[in-house]
Design a protein around this motif. Sequence first.
Motif, mmCIF file in Angstrom:
data_model
loop_
_atom_site.group_PDB
_atom_site.id
_atom_site.type_symbol
_atom_site.label_atom_id
_atom_site.label_comp_id
_atom_site.label_asym_id
_atom_site.label_seq_id
_atom_site.Cartn_x
_atom_site.Cartn_y
_atom_site.Cartn_z
ATOM 1 N N MET A 164 -17.055 -29.785 42.600
ATOM 2 C CA MET A 164 -17.718 -29.207 43.769
ATOM 3 C C MET A 164 -17.911 -27.701 43.614
ATOM 4 O O MET A 164 -18.965 -27.161 43.976
ATOM 5 C CB MET A 164 -16.918 -29.529 45.036
ATOM 6 N N VAL A 165 -16.904 -27.016 43.090
ATOM 7 C CA VAL A 165 -17.039 -25.568 42.849
ATOM 8 C C VAL A 165 -18.131 -25.305 41.820
ATOM 9 O O VAL A 165 -18.946 -24.379 41.970
ATOM 10 C CB VAL A 165 -15.689 -24.980 42.384
ATOM 11 N N LEU A 166 -18.178 -26.134 40.776
ATOM 12 C CA LEU A 166 -19.215 -26.000 39.751
ATOM 13 C C LEU A 166 -20.602 -26.211 40.355
ATOM 14 O O LEU A 166 -21.537 -25.460 40.062
ATOM 15 C CB LEU A 166 -18.966 -27.013 38.638
ATOM 16 N N THR A 167 -20.725 -27.211 41.216
ATOM 17 C CA THR A 167 -22.007 -27.485 41.866
ATOM 18 C C THR A 167 -22.456 -26.307 42.713
ATOM 19 O O THR A 167 -23.633 -25.909 42.689
ATOM 20 C CB THR A 167 -21.903 -28.742 42.743
ATOM 21 N N PHE A 168 -21.532 -25.731 43.476
ATOM 22 C CA PHE A 168 -21.861 -24.580 44.313
ATOM 23 C C PHE A 168 -22.335 -23.409 43.458
ATOM 24 O O PHE A 168 -23.341 -22.754 43.773
ATOM 25 C CB PHE A 168 -20.639 -24.171 45.144
ATOM 26 N N ALA A 169 -21.637 -23.157 42.346
ATOM 27 C CA ALA A 169 -22.010 -22.039 41.470
ATOM 28 C C ALA A 169 -23.395 -22.250 40.866
ATOM 29 O O ALA A 169 -24.210 -21.321 40.803
ATOM 30 C CB ALA A 169 -20.956 -21.880 40.369
ATOM 31 N N ILE A 170 -23.687 -23.476 40.432
ATOM 32 C CA ILE A 170 -24.986 -23.756 39.823
ATOM 33 C C ILE A 170 -26.092 -23.668 40.866
ATOM 34 O O ILE A 170 -27.188 -23.151 40.587
ATOM 35 C CB ILE A 170 -24.975 -25.133 39.142
ATOM 36 N N ALA A 171 -25.843 -24.177 42.080
ATOM 37 C CA ALA A 171 -26.855 -24.097 43.136
ATOM 38 C C ALA A 171 -27.187 -22.643 43.468
ATOM 39 O O ALA A 171 -28.365 -22.287 43.651
ATOM 40 C CB ALA A 171 -26.363 -24.826 44.391
ATOM 41 N N ILE A 218 -30.382 -28.657 33.589
ATOM 42 C CA ILE A 218 -29.495 -28.802 34.748
ATOM 43 C C ILE A 218 -28.986 -30.238 34.846
ATOM 44 O O ILE A 218 -27.824 -30.483 35.199
ATOM 45 C CB ILE A 218 -30.227 -28.384 36.035
ATOM 46 N N ALA A 219 -29.851 -31.209 34.517
ATOM 47 C CA ALA A 219 -29.411 -32.608 34.487
ATOM 48 C C ALA A 219 -28.318 -32.798 33.439
ATOM 49 O O ALA A 219 -27.373 -33.574 33.640
ATOM 50 C CB ALA A 219 -30.596 -33.527 34.199
ATOM 51 N N GLY A 220 -28.440 -32.098 32.299
ATOM 52 C CA GLY A 220 -27.393 -32.163 31.292
ATOM 53 C C GLY A 220 -26.064 -31.638 31.796
ATOM 54 O O GLY A 220 -25.003 -32.210 31.520
ATOM 55 N N VAL A 221 -26.107 -30.555 32.564
ATOM 56 C CA VAL A 221 -24.882 -30.027 33.178
ATOM 57 C C VAL A 221 -24.320 -31.043 34.172
ATOM 58 O O VAL A 221 -23.098 -31.214 34.290
ATOM 59 C CB VAL A 221 -25.156 -28.683 33.864
ATOM 60 N N ALA A 222 -25.201 -31.729 34.908
ATOM 61 C CA ALA A 222 -24.757 -32.785 35.816
ATOM 62 C C ALA A 222 -24.018 -33.875 35.045
ATOM 63 O O ALA A 222 -23.020 -34.424 35.514
ATOM 64 C CB ALA A 222 -25.954 -33.384 36.564
ATOM 65 N N GLY A 223 -24.513 -34.191 33.834
ATOM 66 C CA GLY A 223 -23.832 -35.176 33.009
ATOM 67 C C GLY A 223 -22.456 -34.705 32.571
ATOM 68 O O GLY A 223 -21.501 -35.492 32.539
ATOM 69 N N ALA A 224 -22.340 -33.413 32.240
ATOM 70 C CA ALA A 224 -21.021 -32.870 31.880
ATOM 71 C C ALA A 224 -20.060 -32.982 33.056
ATOM 72 O O ALA A 224 -18.896 -33.367 32.887
ATOM 73 C CB ALA A 224 -21.168 -31.409 31.444
ATOM 74 N N ALA A 225 -20.544 -32.667 34.263
ATOM 75 C CA ALA A 225 -19.697 -32.791 35.454
ATOM 76 C C ALA A 225 -19.355 -34.244 35.733
ATOM 77 O O ALA A 225 -18.249 -34.570 36.187
ATOM 78 C CB ALA A 225 -20.407 -32.169 36.655
ATOM 79 N N PHE A 226 -20.300 -35.145 35.456
ATOM 80 C CA PHE A 226 -20.085 -36.569 35.710
ATOM 81 C C PHE A 226 -18.914 -37.110 34.902
ATOM 82 O O PHE A 226 -18.196 -38.013 35.365
ATOM 83 C CB PHE A 226 -21.377 -37.326 35.372
ATOM 84 N N THR A 227 -18.692 -36.600 33.700
ATOM 85 C CA THR A 227 -17.593 -37.099 32.873
ATOM 86 C C THR A 227 -16.225 -36.806 33.487
ATOM 87 O O THR A 227 -15.247 -37.454 33.133
ATOM 88 C CB THR A 227 -17.641 -36.479 31.460
ATOM 89 N N MET A 228 -16.164 -35.835 34.387
ATOM 90 C CA MET A 228 -14.891 -35.504 35.019
ATOM 91 C C MET A 228 -14.483 -36.531 36.075
ATOM 92 O O MET A 228 -13.318 -36.589 36.474
ATOM 93 C CB MET A 228 -14.980 -34.117 35.684
ATOM 94 N N ILE A 229 -15.436 -37.345 36.529
ATOM 95 C CA ILE A 229 -15.138 -38.272 37.631
ATOM 96 C C ILE A 229 -15.494 -39.717 37.296
ATOM 97 O O ILE A 229 -15.258 -40.614 38.110
ATOM 98 C CB ILE A 229 -15.894 -37.863 38.914
ATOM 99 N N GLY A 230 -16.057 -39.978 36.119
ATOM 100 C CA GLY A 230 -16.440 -41.342 35.775
ATOM 101 C C GLY A 230 -16.658 -41.492 34.286
ATOM 102 O O GLY A 230 -16.716 -40.512 33.543
ATOM 103 N N SER A 231 -16.781 -42.741 33.837
ATOM 104 C CA SER A 231 -17.035 -43.021 32.426
ATOM 105 C C SER A 231 -18.537 -43.055 32.166
ATOM 106 O O SER A 231 -19.340 -43.222 33.087
ATOM 107 C CB SER A 231 -16.391 -44.347 32.017
ATOM 108 N N THR A 232 -18.900 -42.923 30.893
ATOM 109 C CA THR A 232 -20.301 -42.782 30.501
ATOM 110 C C THR A 232 -20.743 -43.968 29.658
ATOM 111 O O THR A 232 -20.062 -44.345 28.703
ATOM 112 C CB THR A 232 -20.497 -41.491 29.686
ATOM 113 N N GLY A 233 -21.898 -44.540 30.022
ATOM 114 C CA GLY A 233 -22.492 -45.621 29.255
ATOM 115 C C GLY A 233 -23.969 -45.345 29.033
ATOM 116 O O GLY A 233 -24.550 -44.464 29.671
#
Length: 308
Positions: A164-171, A218-233
């Motif tokens: 969430m902090v990362l999202t706020f900073a990027i926004a 920015i979508a790539g950064v979203a993917g990096a953040a996604f790995t912190m909360i879920g698995s990737t397929g």
Amino acid sequence: MFEGYSSSDLIAIFAMQGFAGLILFSVLVLMALGLAIIFGQMGVINMAHGEFMILGAYVTYLCSHFFANHIPALFSIYFFVAMILAFIAAGALGMMVEWLLIRHLYRRPLDTLLATWGLSLILQQTYRSVFGAREVGVTIPDWMMGSLPLTDLIEVPINGLFVMVLTFAIAVAVAILLMKSQWGKKVRAVTFNRPMAGAVGINTERVDRMTFGIGCGIAGVAGAAFTMIGSTGPSSGQLYIVDTFLVVVFGGAASLAGTIASAFSISQAQSLMEFFISGSMAKVLTLLTVVGILMLRPQGLFTLKIRN
């Protein structure tokens, strides 16, 4: 729906689901920020946007293994390096796709939809061939592990807070980039009046390529953040692409405030309803509500003010 729950239980449920909704909100915002810029300026319906997110997730996965195996002393900071590399990789791929494919299909939205949908299938199969069909996960640094207890019943995970902090900073960074930088001024000029922007000397093709690249980055950064909360397929990105388009359309194309407001409302509604009813029914009710609102306000929650 609330039968069998005490008032304290309901407060804890709403608090926990509200926080889960904030995590979903973070992923949707990061996905939708780039998509809103691309769709708002260029009118391109990028169905492969989720695959750019997954590229960032796989870059993070590779960085996690590289640091763990070769630079274990710096493993605690690998995510920040991965985030930069994810932005560069997804952005570079986006610029290449714009040059090879998208630039030939401007002002043909149906063609861009079909072309990018085909691109998404190609990228999914590429990920499947390179990384395998199974989902993979990253090792989270120790400082992201655990949770913070707010009450006896409510705890919030530290990795969710970090996302969430990362999202706020990027926004904030995207808002400053759009409103204060030379590139942002050119983007707004092209969005408002493309022929006039070209007439005053703005290279609209270069602006389009940079915009598409930054949106995909920015979508790539979203993917990096996604790995912190879920698995990737290989097909994980498709789980979010419909919701992301819903956020962009509901908030108003090219509106940063609208993107954030719609992502918050949609994520919170889905998170709360998924606890009390099935996940599929929650999505259906959310979609019906958004469609109903768009029938009354087809321009979305927020619109850009353009001087005629």
